[in-house]
Scaffold this motif. Sequence first.
Motif, PDB file in Angstrom:
ATOM      1  N   VAL A 198     117.339 157.598 -66.598  1.00  0.00           N
ATOM      2  CA  VAL A 198     118.745 157.265 -65.070  1.00  0.00           C
ATOM      3  C   VAL A 198     118.988 156.388 -65.731  1.00  0.00           C
ATOM      4  O   VAL A 198     118.267 155.391 -66.253  1.00  0.00           O
ATOM      5  CB  VAL A 198     116.822 156.033 -63.958  1.00  0.00           C
ATOM      6  CG1 VAL A 198     115.328 155.871 -65.384  1.00  0.00           C
ATOM      7  CG2 VAL A 198     117.810 155.784 -63.735  1.00  0.00           C
ATOM      8  N   VAL A 199     120.598 156.012 -65.352  1.00  0.00           N
ATOM      9  CA  VAL A 199     121.236 155.024 -65.715  1.00  0.00           C
ATOM     10  C   VAL A 199     121.720 154.949 -64.561  1.00  0.00           C
ATOM     11  O   VAL A 199     122.324 154.989 -63.919  1.00  0.00           O
ATOM     12  CB  VAL A 199     122.069 155.501 -66.702  1.00  0.00           C
ATOM     13  CG1 VAL A 199     122.905 154.475 -66.768  1.00  0.00           C
ATOM     14  CG2 VAL A 199     122.096 156.048 -67.385  1.00  0.00           C
ATOM     15  N   ASP A 200     121.975 153.367 -64.556  1.00  0.00           N
ATOM     16  CA  ASP A 200     122.091 152.460 -62.749  1.00  0.00           C
ATOM     17  C   ASP A 200     122.521 151.030 -63.185  1.00  0.00           C
ATOM     18  O   ASP A 200     121.359 150.520 -63.248  1.00  0.00           O
ATOM     19  CB  ASP A 200     121.433 152.517 -61.934  1.00  0.00           C
ATOM     20  CG  ASP A 200     122.195 152.628 -60.526  1.00  0.00           C
ATOM     21  OD1 ASP A 200     123.009 151.561 -60.713  1.00  0.00           O
ATOM     22  OD2 ASP A 200     121.623 153.352 -59.351  1.00  0.00           O
ATOM     23  N   TYR A 201     124.087 150.738 -63.419  1.00  0.00           N
ATOM     24  CA  TYR A 201     124.155 149.625 -63.550  1.00  0.00           C
ATOM     25  C   TYR A 201     124.674 148.572 -62.305  1.00  0.00           C
ATOM     26  O   TYR A 201     125.388 147.394 -62.622  1.00  0.00           O
ATOM     27  CB  TYR A 201     125.049 148.816 -64.541  1.00  0.00           C
ATOM     28  CG  TYR A 201     124.444 149.985 -65.859  1.00  0.00           C
ATOM     29  CD1 TYR A 201     123.912 149.461 -66.477  1.00  0.00           C
ATOM     30  CD2 TYR A 201     125.665 150.972 -66.595  1.00  0.00           C
ATOM     31  CE1 TYR A 201     123.013 149.601 -67.390  1.00  0.00           C
ATOM     32  CE2 TYR A 201     124.261 151.352 -67.511  1.00  0.00           C
ATOM     33  CZ  TYR A 201     123.532 150.799 -68.273  1.00  0.00           C
ATOM     34  OH  TYR A 201     122.831 151.308 -69.508  1.00  0.00           O
ATOM     35  N   GLN A 202     124.894 149.229 -61.104  1.00  0.00           N
ATOM     36  CA  GLN A 202     125.296 148.444 -59.668  1.00  0.00           C
ATOM     37  C   GLN A 202     124.571 146.860 -59.265  1.00  0.00           C
ATOM     38  O   GLN A 202     125.540 146.644 -59.272  1.00  0.00           O
ATOM     39  CB  GLN A 202     125.732 149.182 -58.807  1.00  0.00           C
ATOM     40  CG  GLN A 202     124.683 149.516 -58.334  1.00  0.00           C
ATOM     41  CD  GLN A 202     123.802 150.356 -56.916  1.00  0.00           C
ATOM     42  OE1 GLN A 202     124.336 151.657 -57.112  1.00  0.00           O
ATOM     43  NE2 GLN A 202     123.358 150.133 -55.625  1.00  0.00           N
ATOM     44  N   MET A 203     123.435 146.731 -60.491  1.00  0.00           N
ATOM     45  CA  MET A 203     122.558 145.822 -59.919  1.00  0.00           C
ATOM     46  C   MET A 203     123.496 144.279 -60.908  1.00  0.00           C
ATOM     47  O   MET A 203     123.394 143.031 -61.056  1.00  0.00           O
ATOM     48  CB  MET A 203     121.014 145.834 -59.641  1.00  0.00           C
ATOM     49  CG  MET A 203     120.857 145.985 -61.861  1.00  0.00           C
ATOM     50  SD  MET A 203     121.247 147.502 -62.409  1.00  0.00           S
ATOM     51  CE  MET A 203     120.736 146.629 -64.057  1.00  0.00           C
ATOM     52  N   ALA A 204     124.365 145.000 -61.908  1.00  0.00           N
ATOM     53  CA  ALA A 204     124.147 143.802 -62.473  1.00  0.00           C
ATOM     54  C   ALA A 204     125.583 143.491 -62.437  1.00  0.00           C
ATOM     55  O   ALA A 204     126.218 143.060 -61.555  1.00  0.00           O
ATOM     56  CB  ALA A 204     124.828 144.767 -63.976  1.00  0.00           C
ATOM     57  N   TYR A 205     125.847 141.632 -63.488  1.00  0.00           N
ATOM     58  CA  TYR A 205     127.245 141.089 -63.402  1.00  0.00           C
ATOM     59  C   TYR A 205     128.257 141.367 -62.601  1.00  0.00           C
ATOM     60  O   TYR A 205     128.959 143.190 -63.047  1.00  0.00           O
ATOM     61  CB  TYR A 205     127.222 140.414 -64.267  1.00  0.00           C
ATOM     62  CG  TYR A 205     128.618 139.449 -64.026  1.00  0.00           C
ATOM     63  CD1 TYR A 205     127.762 138.247 -62.934  1.00  0.00           C
ATOM     64  CD2 TYR A 205     129.511 139.706 -64.839  1.00  0.00           C
ATOM     65  CE1 TYR A 205     129.195 137.204 -63.266  1.00  0.00           C
ATOM     66  CE2 TYR A 205     130.085 138.368 -65.607  1.00  0.00           C
ATOM     67  CZ  TYR A 205     129.715 137.229 -64.106  1.00  0.00           C
ATOM     68  OH  TYR A 205     131.185 136.286 -64.342  1.00  0.00           O
ATOM     69  N   GLN A 206     128.642 141.051 -61.646  1.00  0.00           N
ATOM     70  CA  GLN A 206     129.768 141.844 -61.020  1.00  0.00           C
ATOM     71  C   GLN A 206     129.582 143.207 -60.629  1.00  0.00           C
ATOM     72  O   GLN A 206     130.888 143.962 -60.539  1.00  0.00           O
ATOM     73  CB  GLN A 206     131.329 141.334 -61.405  1.00  0.00           C
ATOM     74  CG  GLN A 206     131.732 140.001 -62.178  1.00  0.00           C
ATOM     75  CD  GLN A 206     133.192 140.079 -62.399  1.00  0.00           C
ATOM     76  OE1 GLN A 206     133.188 140.675 -62.595  1.00  0.00           O
ATOM     77  NE2 GLN A 206     133.549 138.786 -62.402  1.00  0.00           N
ATOM     78  N   GLY A 207     128.662 143.236 -60.443  1.00  0.00           N
ATOM     79  CA  GLY A 207     128.572 144.839 -58.994  1.00  0.00           C
ATOM     80  C   GLY A 207     128.053 146.078 -60.683  1.00  0.00           C
ATOM     81  O   GLY A 207     128.327 147.419 -60.439  1.00  0.00           O
ATOM     82  N   GLY A 208     128.195 145.706 -61.841  1.00  0.00           N
ATOM     83  CA  GLY A 208     127.751 146.427 -62.416  1.00  0.00           C
ATOM     84  C   GLY A 208     128.580 146.192 -64.150  1.00  0.00           C
ATOM     85  O   GLY A 208     129.042 146.952 -65.240  1.00  0.00           O
ATOM     86  N   ASN A 209     130.016 145.048 -64.087  1.00  0.00           N
ATOM     87  CA  ASN A 209     131.094 144.976 -64.756  1.00  0.00           C
ATOM     88  C   ASN A 209     131.476 146.050 -65.283  1.00  0.00           C
ATOM     89  O   ASN A 209     132.159 146.425 -66.359  1.00  0.00           O
ATOM     90  CB  ASN A 209     129.846 144.362 -65.576  1.00  0.00           C
ATOM     91  CG  ASN A 209     130.913 143.188 -66.520  1.00  0.00           C
ATOM     92  OD1 ASN A 209     132.213 142.518 -65.928  1.00  0.00           O
ATOM     93  ND2 ASN A 209     130.320 142.345 -66.869  1.00  0.00           N
ATOM     94  N   GLY A 210     131.696 147.729 -64.353  1.00  0.00           N
ATOM     95  CA  GLY A 210     132.068 148.418 -65.309  1.00  0.00           C
ATOM     96  C   GLY A 210     131.323 148.961 -66.155  1.00  0.00           C
ATOM     97  O   GLY A 210     132.417 150.031 -67.231  1.00  0.00           O
ATOM     98  N   LEU A 211     130.156 148.868 -66.524  1.00  0.00           N
ATOM     99  CA  LEU A 211     129.296 149.674 -67.214  1.00  0.00           C
ATOM    100  C   LEU A 211     129.175 151.341 -67.009  1.00  0.00           C
ATOM    101  O   LEU A 211     128.627 151.643 -66.267  1.00  0.00           O
ATOM    102  CB  LEU A 211     127.729 148.892 -67.211  1.00  0.00           C
ATOM    103  CG  LEU A 211     127.852 147.618 -67.922  1.00  0.00           C
ATOM    104  CD1 LEU A 211     126.824 146.343 -67.566  1.00  0.00           C
ATOM    105  CD2 LEU A 211     128.279 148.011 -69.217  1.00  0.00           C
ATOM    106  N   MET A 212     129.575 152.024 -67.684  1.00  0.00           N
ATOM    107  CA  MET A 212     129.066 153.288 -68.057  1.00  0.00           C
ATOM    108  C   MET A 212     128.977 153.755 -69.065  1.00  0.00           C
ATOM    109  O   MET A 212     128.655 152.800 -70.518  1.00  0.00           O
ATOM    110  CB  MET A 212     130.121 154.206 -68.021  1.00  0.00           C
ATOM    111  CG  MET A 212     131.367 153.594 -69.098  1.00  0.00           C
ATOM    112  SD  MET A 212     132.531 154.812 -68.846  1.00  0.00           S
ATOM    113  CE  MET A 212     133.710 153.702 -67.373  1.00  0.00           C
TER     114      MET A 212
END
Length: 234
Positions: free
Chosen positions: A154-168
């Motif tokens: 499971v991978v989900d970064y939308q909760m992170a800074y600035q809506g995920g900060n572009g993390l992938m």
Amino acid sequence: SGDLLGFAKITRDLTDRKLADDPYLKWFSTDRAKRQVTFGGRDPSGFHEYHIFVAEGQKFLVISLSWRVSQAGLLWAQRVLNTNPTLPAILVNHELLAIANDSVSPHEVAYGLMLWENLIRFNDQIFMTVNGHFHGSATLVKTNDFGNPVIEMVVDYQMAYQGGNGLMRYYEFDLTNNKIHAISFSPWVPRKPRETLNSFDQAVLTQKNHQFTLDLNFANPFNRFAPNYKAPDP
């Protein structure tokens, strides 16, 4: 087994929807999907599709299912696997594996168990699953009906800074050394003006649940359904 897990309650029936008005199908049409060279096809509803890509000379199948998939969608996925019987497969789904309260340990939920019972466990081709929905990252390795490992992530970064900060999440398949390398990075952070950066602007996440290496002897599961499989020359 699906009935035991409440199949009808945790899947979705598309028959009562006006597909012609669906925003997803308008913006992400089949014609748009076909622009990708990896595109293989879509189901009649337009919500599920598959792709085939090549890594180190080995073809891989990616099956992407909607949330939440109908019984017809699962049957479509099974037909795709049956049509490509020698390709190792990755299942991509909105929800499958969850994350425990410690924010790093995997946690199984009813919908993911339904997918395991009705699609994953008896299809030896499926060696890896990737999903979102639950914020953060966790990994679980299960054993299918053939005694082979299935890596669920499971991978989900939308909760992170600035809506995920572009993390992938980026995966490297090292077929020669039997490893899967995973790294989570943001191509956006290095492009930000330096004077705007703060402690939340991380280009690469280094915690063990975000950056890790998994051992997977590809030949063991792959040779069973793809007898001609062999790792490429180093």
